[in-house]
Structure formats: C-alpha cells, structure tokens
Design a protein around this motif. Structure first.
Motif, PDB file in Angstrom:
ATOM      1  N   LYS A  14      -4.102  31.703  27.063  1.00 12.31           N
ATOM      2  CA  LYS A  14      -3.273  31.757  25.854  1.00 12.31           C
ATOM      3  C   LYS A  14      -4.189  32.110  24.680  1.00 12.31           C
ATOM      4  CE  LYS A  14       0.716  30.220  27.595  1.00 12.31           C
ATOM      5  NZ  LYS A  14       1.969  30.962  27.550  1.00 12.31           N
ATOM      6  N   ALA A  15      -3.702  33.016  23.828  1.00 15.18           N
ATOM      7  CA  ALA A  15      -4.511  33.443  22.684  1.00 15.18           C
ATOM      8  C   ALA A  15      -4.559  32.364  21.606  1.00 15.18           C
ATOM      9  CB  ALA A  15      -3.925  34.728  22.109  1.00 15.18           C
ATOM     10  N   ARG A  16      -5.688  32.338  20.903  1.00 12.24           N
ATOM     11  CA  ARG A  16      -5.848  31.396  19.779  1.00 12.24           C
ATOM     12  C   ARG A  16      -6.575  32.140  18.656  1.00 12.24           C
ATOM     13  NH1 ARG A  16      -9.428  26.111  20.698  1.00 12.24           N
ATOM     14  NH2 ARG A  16     -10.949  27.741  21.051  1.00 12.24           N
ATOM     15  N   ILE A  52       0.024  45.041  18.033  1.00 15.95           N
ATOM     16  CA  ILE A  52      -0.289  45.439  19.414  1.00 15.95           C
ATOM     17  C   ILE A  52       0.354  44.529  20.461  1.00 15.95           C
ATOM     18  CG2 ILE A  52      -2.416  44.073  19.794  1.00 15.95           C
ATOM     19  CD1 ILE A  52      -2.395  47.728  20.621  1.00 15.95           C
ATOM     20  N   CYS A  53       0.739  43.316  20.089  1.00 15.01           N
ATOM     21  CA  CYS A  53       1.203  42.330  21.085  1.00 15.01           C
ATOM     22  C   CYS A  53       2.500  42.799  21.770  1.00 15.01           C
ATOM     23  CB  CYS A  53       1.433  40.971  20.424  1.00 15.01           C
ATOM     24  SG  CYS A  53       2.080  39.769  21.610  1.00 15.01           S
ATOM     25  N   PRO A  54       2.469  42.986  23.098  1.00 16.00           N
ATOM     26  CA  PRO A  54       3.665  43.472  23.792  1.00 16.00           C
ATOM     27  C   PRO A  54       4.766  42.426  23.899  1.00 16.00           C
ATOM     28  CG  PRO A  54       1.977  42.932  25.394  1.00 16.00           C
ATOM     29  CD  PRO A  54       1.363  42.726  24.037  1.00 16.00           C
ATOM     30  N   GLN A  55       4.412  41.186  23.639  1.00 15.15           N
ATOM     31  CA  GLN A  55       5.363  40.078  23.797  1.00 15.15           C
ATOM     32  C   GLN A  55       5.985  39.632  22.478  1.00 15.15           C
ATOM     33  OE1 GLN A  55       6.283  39.928  27.091  1.00 15.15           O
ATOM     34  NE2 GLN A  55       6.397  37.740  26.686  1.00 15.15           N
ATOM     35  N   GLY A  56       5.568  40.245  21.386  1.00 12.17           N
ATOM     36  CA  GLY A  56       6.030  39.742  20.091  1.00 12.17           C
ATOM     37  C   GLY A  56       5.609  38.289  19.913  1.00 12.17           C
ATOM     38  N   ALA A  57       4.430  37.961  20.447  1.00 17.04           N
ATOM     39  CA  ALA A  57       3.984  36.562  20.423  1.00 17.04           C
ATOM     40  C   ALA A  57       3.185  36.216  19.175  1.00 17.04           C
ATOM     41  CB  ALA A  57       3.140  36.263  21.669  1.00 17.04           C
ATOM     42  N   ILE A  58       2.865  37.226  18.351  1.00 13.13           N
ATOM     43  CA  ILE A  58       2.121  36.937  17.122  1.00 13.13           C
ATOM     44  C   ILE A  58       2.969  37.363  15.934  1.00 13.13           C
ATOM     45  CG2 ILE A  58      -0.022  37.270  15.838  1.00 13.13           C
ATOM     46  CD1 ILE A  58      -1.423  38.034  18.377  1.00 13.13           C
ATOM     47  N   LYS A  59       3.248  36.415  15.081  1.00 15.76           N
ATOM     48  CA  LYS A  59       4.012  36.709  13.867  1.00 15.76           C
ATOM     49  C   LYS A  59       3.260  36.109  12.698  1.00 15.76           C
ATOM     50  CE  LYS A  59       7.763  38.897  15.266  1.00 15.76           C
ATOM     51  NZ  LYS A  59       7.040  39.737  16.169  1.00 15.76           N
ATOM     52  N   ARG A 116       5.246  32.456  24.264  1.00 20.82           N
ATOM     53  CA  ARG A 116       5.495  33.864  24.593  1.00 20.82           C
ATOM     54  C   ARG A 116       4.221  34.599  25.029  1.00 20.82           C
ATOM     55  NH1 ARG A 116       9.983  36.079  23.962  1.00 20.82           N
ATOM     56  NH2 ARG A 116       9.036  38.139  23.763  1.00 20.82           N
ATOM     57  N   CYS A 117       3.071  33.997  24.781  1.00 12.85           N
ATOM     58  CA  CYS A 117       1.802  34.675  25.088  1.00 12.85           C
ATOM     59  C   CYS A 117       1.575  34.723  26.598  1.00 12.85           C
ATOM     60  CB  CYS A 117       0.643  33.943  24.403  1.00 12.85           C
ATOM     61  SG  CYS A 117      -0.959  34.647  24.831  1.00 12.85           S
ATOM     62  N   ILE A 118       1.241  35.920  27.102  1.00  7.52           N
ATOM     63  CA  ILE A 118       0.994  36.076  28.534  1.00  7.52           C
ATOM     64  C   ILE A 118      -0.494  36.289  28.840  1.00  7.52           C
ATOM     65  CG2 ILE A 118       3.320  36.896  29.119  1.00  7.52           C
ATOM     66  CD1 ILE A 118       2.106  39.799  29.032  1.00  7.52           C
ATOM     67  N   GLY A 119      -1.325  36.178  27.824  1.00 10.69           N
ATOM     68  CA  GLY A 119      -2.771  36.293  28.046  1.00 10.69           C
ATOM     69  C   GLY A 119      -3.256  37.695  28.367  1.00 10.69           C
ATOM     70  N   CYS A 120      -2.541  38.711  27.864  1.00  6.92           N
ATOM     71  CA  CYS A 120      -2.878  40.088  28.255  1.00  6.92           C
ATOM     72  C   CYS A 120      -4.201  40.583  27.676  1.00  6.92           C
ATOM     73  CB  CYS A 120      -1.751  41.039  27.864  1.00  6.92           C
ATOM     74  SG  CYS A 120      -1.621  41.287  26.082  1.00  6.92           S
ATOM     75  N   ARG A 156      -4.782  42.025  24.724  1.00  4.92           N
ATOM     76  CA  ARG A 156      -4.742  43.142  23.773  1.00  4.92           C
ATOM     77  C   ARG A 156      -5.149  42.717  22.361  1.00  4.92           C
ATOM     78  NH1 ARG A 156      -0.867  44.354  27.510  1.00  4.92           N
ATOM     79  NH2 ARG A 156      -0.308  46.536  27.924  1.00  4.92           N
ATOM     80  N   CYS A 157      -4.741  41.526  21.947  1.00  4.98           N
ATOM     81  CA  CYS A 157      -5.008  41.101  20.561  1.00  4.98           C
ATOM     82  C   CYS A 157      -6.505  40.963  20.308  1.00  4.98           C
ATOM     83  CB  CYS A 157      -4.255  39.810  20.227  1.00  4.98           C
ATOM     84  SG  CYS A 157      -4.418  38.508  21.446  1.00  4.98           S
ATOM     85  N   ALA A 158      -7.250  40.431  21.262  1.00  2.86           N
ATOM     86  CA  ALA A 158      -8.699  40.287  21.052  1.00  2.86           C
ATOM     87  C   ALA A 158      -9.363  41.652  20.968  1.00  2.86           C
ATOM     88  CB  ALA A 158      -9.311  39.467  22.184  1.00  2.86           C
TER      89      ALA A 158
END
Ligand code: SF4
Ligand code: SF4
Length: 308
Positions: A77-79, A94-101, A109-113, A115-117
C-alpha cells in the motif's frame, strides 16, 4: 467445476488483490459476469467476497481470493511522506485506481502498482507491505465458499513462501493458484520454485499465473503484454501438470500474441486494463440501477472477454 472452464480458454477478471473497495468490486463482478466472465479474483477479505457474491446473485461462477507474502507488490500500500511532498499532483494523475486524491492515499483502493513512486521526483512515496496471518484470514473465507486460493509468491523468501503454501494446502482442498513473475526471481529460480510447490499436488489442481510485469496493464498494445506471454512460455516449456494463465500487462492483444507464439494457455487474467476499460461507467453512482448505462458497459467489457 472450475477445471471445466480452465479446460477451455477462460477469462479471469482481476478486481485487485489489494482492492478493498467493496462497492467497486460489486460493480465490476456484476458487469463482467454480464459480459461472459465466470472467474473472479478478489481480495481475501470477507466483505469483498460478500460483495462479489452479492453481484453474482447465486449464479454459477468461480471466486478466487488472493493472498501474498511480505514484499510481494500485490500486498503493498502506498504511503506519502508529507515532509517531502510538494503537492505537484503527479501521483494523483497517474494512479489507475483513483486512489490518490489531493495527495492523500485512499488505502482501500490502492493495489500497490508502484506507479505513484515512479513519477514522484521528491521521493515522497514509499510502500508498506500488508502482512496477513493466513490462519486468521482464510478459514472464514473457506467457510463462506470460495473456489480457488491464489498465493502471490513474487519474492525470493523461500521459507516464507513454502510455509504459507503448506498451510494453504493443509486447509483448502480445491484449486490453488501460484502467481509468479521473473522480476525478483531468475528464470531458473521461478521454475524450480514452481516445481517444488507442485511436487505434492495432484495433476491439474494448480494454476500457474504467469505474471509478466505485475499490474503493468493499461495500454492496449503488444509491447505491454509481451512479458506475460514470455513468462507463460517459460512455464509451458517445462510440460508441468498445471493450468497456465497469463497476467501482468494483459490486454485485448494478449490472446493474439500468445497464439502467435504457440502458447497453449488455459486462461488470461486481466486486471488493470479490464478496469480501465469500464472506468467511466463504474464511477457512476447509478451504475447498477441504470439499465442503459449497464448494458452499454457490458458491451464494452464483452469485447475484451471474447478476445480470450
Ligand atoms: S508526486 Fe510526490 S510530490 Fe507530487 S503530490 Fe505526489 S507524493 Fe507529493
Ligand atoms: S498509483 Fe498504484 S501504488 Fe500508487 S496509490 Fe495508486 S494504486 Fe496505489
């Protein structure tokens, strides 16, 4: 039985091992069932399995729950470190899950992909590996009725992998899936790990999910899906008594490329690309009640499911 659909070429919808958004999972399962999918991969949480079952309404389909070992990206999970974050918003875009607002991570919603890092030039994003105790997580899910358990084993920690695998084998008598990739393992290591894991299992009771680049899907081109096909070929070359499923960068080109490369796969698991394809419909609050919108989305999803 699950093996019946694996004996044809099946499509598996991956809702995301880390996707704990029950409302989204319910919509995805309802939609892809209408599009012809009968195999669904969801997070190993009771409320997520319940959401999938709600969407299925008792109709015949198969549910796989995904669990991972520590360090596997699927359980990350992103932090965001706000001491470093400058609020540029690139991670949000960039987040494909719309998990960062607004630079905040919605963890469910974070899938650990990852991309954000990658896009964060300030090094403000790190990942926490969500550790789960299988002894707590699995028994209630087995009780609820699931058809498959998938272990994400993309880690060279052999002891942890084999300990978790032994426990899963002990408590669950159905189909098991090993999701593996070459990212952290050499080709030889990946194959030897698979052989060790299936050594005690009956023939054709294990799926090898050949994960090209985990969670890299999104673009619908041959290059994106190339590693999934290459990883599946490595497994196929060993002639093991397993089902082979492609994943990790899969899209509408995967089946064609796999067939051109003479990969005799049993299924294709699509996650990021399948979710992206229907994102604009799924985001609607009236999605499950607006028949016109639902049917239009089902037509779009069907165009992917029938490519397998
Ligand atoms: S990309 Fe990095 S700096 Fe920019 S908003 Fe995201 S975490 Fe903050
Ligand atoms: S980009 Fe990927 S890792 Fe980052 S928050 Fe979104 S889903 Fe999580």
């Amino acid at each position: 039985m699950l093996s019946d659909i694996l004996d044809g070429k099946c499509f598996k919808l991956v809702c995301g091992a880390g996707n704990e958004d029950a409302a989204e999972v319910e919509k995805l399962v309802a939609l892809y069932y209408a599009a012809g999918c009968r195999f669904f991969d969801v997070s190993a949480k009771p409320e997520i399995v319940d959401a999938a079952k709600r969407a299925l309404k008792g109709r015949e389909a198969y549910i796989c729950v995904s669990v991972g070992i520590k360090g596997d990206p699927h359980v990350n999970k992103a932090r965001i470190d706000y001491e470093k974050c400058v609020g540029c918003g690139k991670c949000d875009e960039i987040c494909p899950q719309g998990a960062i607002k607004y630079h905040k991570v919605k963890t469910i919603r974070c899938i650990g992909c990852g991309r954000c890092a990658k896009v964060c030039s300030k090094g403000a994003v790190s990942y926490i590996s969500q550790e789960v105790d299988l002894r707590e997580v699995l028994p209630p899910l087995i009780e609820k009725g699931i058809d498959c358990i998938e272990l994400h084993a993309m880690n060279d920690n052999d002891a942890e992998t084999m300990e978790k695998w032994a426990y899963i084998n002990k408590v669950f008598n159905g189909m098991l899936s090993i999701c593996t990739a070459r990212g952290k393992l050499s080709d030889e290591k990946m194959i030897s790990q698979i052989k060790e894991m299936i050594a005690e299992r009956k023939p054709m009771t294990t799926i090898i999910q050949a994960d090209g680049f985990p969670m890299s899907g999104g673009r619908d081109d041959y290059k994106t899906t190339l590693q999934a096909v290459a990883t599946a070929e490595l497994v196929q070359n060993e002639n093991l008594p397993v089902y082979i499923m492609l994943s990790g960068g899969t899209n509408s080109k995967t089946a064609e490329l796999a067939q051109l490369c003479w990969i005799n796969y049993h299924g294709i698991a699509v996650g990021t690309f399948a979710r992206k394809l229907v994102k604009k419909y799924i985001e609607r609050s009236d999605f499950l009640t607006n028949e016109k919108v639902f049917n239009e989305a089902a037509g779009v999803a069907k165009s992917l499911v029938y490519r397998v």
